[in-house]
Design an enzyme around this catalytic site. Sequence first.
Site, PDB file in Angstrom:
ATOM      1  N   ARG A  46       0.837  -1.202   0.000  1.00 40.95           N
ATOM      2  CA  ARG A  46       0.000   0.000   0.000  1.00 40.95           C
ATOM      3  C   ARG A  46       0.869   1.248   0.000  1.00 40.95           C
ATOM      4  O   ARG A  46       1.995   1.215   0.465  1.00 40.95           O
ATOM      5  CB  ARG A  46      -0.805   0.039   1.301  1.00 40.95           C
ATOM      6  N   GLU A  75     -30.191 -10.007   7.712  1.00 37.25           N
ATOM      7  CA  GLU A  75     -29.281 -10.921   8.412  1.00 37.25           C
ATOM      8  C   GLU A  75     -29.790 -12.360   8.278  1.00 37.25           C
ATOM      9  O   GLU A  75     -30.968 -12.630   8.456  1.00 37.25           O
ATOM     10  CB  GLU A  75     -29.173 -10.501   9.886  1.00 37.25           C
ATOM     11  N   ALA A 111     -21.544  -7.050   4.146  1.00 38.74           N
ATOM     12  CA  ALA A 111     -20.746  -7.165   5.384  1.00 38.74           C
ATOM     13  C   ALA A 111     -20.989  -8.537   5.993  1.00 38.74           C
ATOM     14  O   ALA A 111     -21.528  -8.678   7.088  1.00 38.74           O
ATOM     15  CB  ALA A 111     -21.132  -6.055   6.351  1.00 38.74           C
ATOM     16  N   HIS A 134     -16.894   8.527  41.761  1.00 39.44           N
ATOM     17  CA  HIS A 134     -18.265   8.959  41.484  1.00 39.44           C
ATOM     18  C   HIS A 134     -18.234  10.397  40.982  1.00 39.44           C
ATOM     19  O   HIS A 134     -17.524  11.213  41.552  1.00 39.44           O
ATOM     20  CB  HIS A 134     -19.100   8.868  42.756  1.00 39.44           C
ATOM     21  N   VAL A 185     -20.520  -6.871  12.952  1.00 44.57           N
ATOM     22  CA  VAL A 185     -19.881  -5.640  13.426  1.00 44.57           C
ATOM     23  C   VAL A 185     -19.854  -4.555  12.348  1.00 44.57           C
ATOM     24  O   VAL A 185     -20.277  -3.416  12.578  1.00 44.57           O
ATOM     25  CB  VAL A 185     -18.437  -5.948  13.884  1.00 44.57           C
ATOM     26  N   GLY A 219      -0.071   0.874   7.958  1.00 43.55           N
ATOM     27  CA  GLY A 219      -1.228   0.770   8.856  1.00 43.55           C
ATOM     28  C   GLY A 219      -2.271  -0.260   8.449  1.00 43.55           C
ATOM     29  O   GLY A 219      -3.189  -0.549   9.221  1.00 43.55           O
ATOM     30  N   GLY A 220      -2.161  -0.795   7.210  1.00 43.96           N
ATOM     31  CA  GLY A 220      -3.060  -1.877   6.797  1.00 43.96           C
ATOM     32  C   GLY A 220      -4.521  -1.468   6.724  1.00 43.96           C
ATOM     33  O   GLY A 220      -4.858  -0.279   6.666  1.00 43.96           O
TER      34      GLY A 220
HETATM   35  P1  NAI Z   1     -19.204 -10.587  11.053  1.00 45.95           P
HETATM   36  O1  NAI Z   1     -18.731 -11.976  11.074  1.00 45.95           O
HETATM   37  O2  NAI Z   1     -19.081  -9.732  12.272  1.00 45.95           O
HETATM   38  O3  NAI Z   1     -20.760 -10.549  10.652  1.00 45.95           O
HETATM   39  C1  NAI Z   1     -21.227 -11.098   9.441  1.00 45.95           C
HETATM   40  C2  NAI Z   1     -22.727 -11.293   9.577  1.00 45.95           C
HETATM   41  O4  NAI Z   1     -23.237 -11.615   8.281  1.00 45.95           O
HETATM   42  C3  NAI Z   1     -23.112 -12.422  10.491  1.00 45.95           C
HETATM   43  O5  NAI Z   1     -24.101 -11.954  11.378  1.00 45.95           O
HETATM   44  C4  NAI Z   1     -23.642 -13.496   9.537  1.00 45.95           C
HETATM   45  O6  NAI Z   1     -24.641 -14.297  10.125  1.00 45.95           O
HETATM   46  C5  NAI Z   1     -24.197 -12.634   8.404  1.00 45.95           C
HETATM   47  N1  NAI Z   1     -24.306 -13.314   7.111  1.00 45.95           N
HETATM   48  C6  NAI Z   1     -23.413 -14.159   6.545  1.00 45.95           C
HETATM   49  N2  NAI Z   1     -23.856 -14.550   5.317  1.00 45.95           N
HETATM   50  C7  NAI Z   1     -25.029 -13.910   5.105  1.00 45.95           C
HETATM   51  C8  NAI Z   1     -25.983 -13.887   4.028  1.00 45.95           C
HETATM   52  N3  NAI Z   1     -25.800 -14.596   2.907  1.00 45.95           N
HETATM   53  N4  NAI Z   1     -27.091 -13.121   4.130  1.00 45.95           N
HETATM   54  C9  NAI Z   1     -27.289 -12.387   5.266  1.00 45.95           C
HETATM   55  N5  NAI Z   1     -26.433 -12.373   6.318  1.00 45.95           N
HETATM   56  C10 NAI Z   1     -25.315 -13.121   6.237  1.00 45.95           C
HETATM   57  O7  NAI Z   1     -18.467  -9.926   9.784  1.00 45.95           O
HETATM   58  P2  NAI Z   1     -18.262  -8.414   9.363  1.00 45.95           P
HETATM   59  O8  NAI Z   1     -19.227  -7.521  10.052  1.00 45.95           O
HETATM   60  O9  NAI Z   1     -18.221  -8.432   7.884  1.00 45.95           O
HETATM   61  O10 NAI Z   1     -16.819  -8.098   9.933  1.00 45.95           O
HETATM   62  C11 NAI Z   1     -15.697  -8.810   9.439  1.00 45.95           C
HETATM   63  C12 NAI Z   1     -14.632  -8.923  10.493  1.00 45.95           C
HETATM   64  O11 NAI Z   1     -14.084  -7.653  10.793  1.00 45.95           O
HETATM   65  C13 NAI Z   1     -15.159  -9.506  11.763  1.00 45.95           C
HETATM   66  O12 NAI Z   1     -14.291 -10.500  12.218  1.00 45.95           O
HETATM   67  C14 NAI Z   1     -15.169  -8.354  12.712  1.00 45.95           C
HETATM   68  O13 NAI Z   1     -14.921  -8.755  14.038  1.00 45.95           O
HETATM   69  C15 NAI Z   1     -14.060  -7.453  12.178  1.00 45.95           C
HETATM   70  N6  NAI Z   1     -14.371  -6.078  12.488  1.00 45.95           N
HETATM   71  C16 NAI Z   1     -14.262  -5.659  13.774  1.00 45.95           C
HETATM   72  C17 NAI Z   1     -14.601  -4.389  14.117  1.00 45.95           C
HETATM   73  C18 NAI Z   1     -14.505  -3.994  15.538  1.00 45.95           C
HETATM   74  O14 NAI Z   1     -13.866  -4.685  16.306  1.00 45.95           O
HETATM   75  N7  NAI Z   1     -15.154  -2.923  15.970  1.00 45.95           N
HETATM   76  C19 NAI Z   1     -15.080  -3.413  13.146  1.00 45.95           C
HETATM   77  C20 NAI Z   1     -15.204  -3.974  11.834  1.00 45.95           C
HETATM   78  C21 NAI Z   1     -14.839  -5.246  11.532  1.00 45.95           C
END
Ligand code: NAI
Length: 462
Positions: free
Chosen positions: A35, A199, A266, A441, A179, A39-40
């Site tokens: 890139r 979902e 997502a 508090h 997420v 920072g990825g």
């Molecule tokens: P995720 O694994 O958190 O959620 C994906 C969701 O999509 C799940 O609820 C799943 O049941 C649903 N799903 C899967 N296939 C589907 C379909 N065909 N139709 C409808 N729903 C479906 O994945 P997400 O949100 O894409 O995040 C990816 C990664 O990035 C995760 O491991 C997450 O922890 C990480 N991440 C973490 C953040 C944080 O810590 N704040 C912020 C953004 C990403």
Amino acid sequence: MAQFDLIVIGAGPGGYVCAIRAAQLGLKVAVAEGRETLGGTCLNVGCIPSKALLHATHSLHEAQENFEKMGLIGAKPKVDWKKMLAYKDDVIGQNTKGIEFLFKKNKVTWLKGWASIPEAGKVQVGDDTHEAKHIVIATGSEPASLPGVEIDEKVVVTSTGALALDKLPKKMVVIGGGVIGLEMGSVYARLGTEVTVVEYLDRLIPGNDAEVAKTFQRILKKQGMAFILGAAVQGVTVKRGKASVAYSLRKDDSEHTLETDCVLVATGRKPFTEGLGLDRLGVDLTKRGQIATDGHWATSVKGIYAIGDVIEGPMLAHKAEDEGMAVAEMLAGQAGHVNYGVIPGVIYTTPEVASVGETEESLKEAGRAYKLGKFSFMGNGRAKAVFQGEGFVKILADKETDRILGAHVIGPMAGDLIHEVCVAMEFGASAEDLARTCHAHPTFSEAMREAALACGDGAIHA
Ligand code: NAI
């Protein structure tokens, strides 16, 4: 040909932390990164830019919903989307340049370009081949694709495209109630976009506490987001800049479509290993395409290690950082270690959602007897003062020993509050230890103490 003790491939949170720690411990270190900036995903198109947009839109929400209640009267702010994106880009720039500064400070060499591993002990970047005693693969992850859905990063976007839309869509369909879907969905909902989350499962944020997930859905619904649960997306078609999302409901197989201006996909991420030459090297993968590692992050090929999203475990920046630090320490002759039982997870919406350790569901499944202490933010004076009385803290402790096994928080600053439980768990503390610790508090953290008290003789303000 330059020679290094360690070449790290990938300058995300896993890779850059590994490199800095190894350099601090006396190793000669280089990082290969293709890139333009360090920072990825996290700093360029993930955690950091999304937090900028979450902060901006949270501020907007406060101005629209709460200023008047506090006697702050005046013209309501309007959204200048281009300017908001420029603010986000500025935040990215400050952070990525910060890593460049840290590399210089620690004498870490940046090999600019995409790397491959022609053989153990060698890393090729562009036309140059470099020698390394150790190689750490920290190449992260990329959005997983969905059958029948073609990403164009304009109408059908991943989180990357969602951070840089040309204009604010009137309608957005988010596929996946995890997420990314909820963080980015709430950004756009607060900007006035009609957001519908589709979902597959019958609940949001799988893996999190079920009661938290229900409360979270109720609060997000109040904020204007719509949810279709138990729905399998069949495909997305795009015509003249508009999208049509076809899905079927799992309960009765009925088929439906949603017309929208933008679709955010997502549905998870997958390890990114393209171009490294792992096949040729004979690096073993898991069934899910992750790089297989032993308890010390060593791959099946001697001298090659892997950390972060490319290996097993939660795809979280801080998990990758911990692994990066541990590998660096090990390579420098120290005892690197990661406690996988104490890795917090945070969703940075308003309210925030945070968790660590076991859930009620996982304890029930394991047949482990537990105590539950719960406290609502309604009983927390500080939370009520800032309109954030919704939500609660739940602490789970072993029924016999009172040792804390997990905590789940939905409420103000949950992502910061969770860490007192993380520290407590690292020290093997009991709920009583937390309950006996004086908390200032008025702070949100008093809710943590009250939940710990509720594991014993009872909370005071419940
Ligand atoms: P995720 O694994 O958190 O959620 C994906 C969701 O999509 C799940 O609820 C799943 O049941 C649903 N799903 C899967 N296939 C589907 C379909 N065909 N139709 C409808 N729903 C479906 O994945 P997400 O949100 O894409 O995040 C990816 C990664 O990035 C995760 O491991 C997450 O922890 C990480 N991440 C973490 C953040 C944080 O810590 N704040 C912020 C953004 C990403």
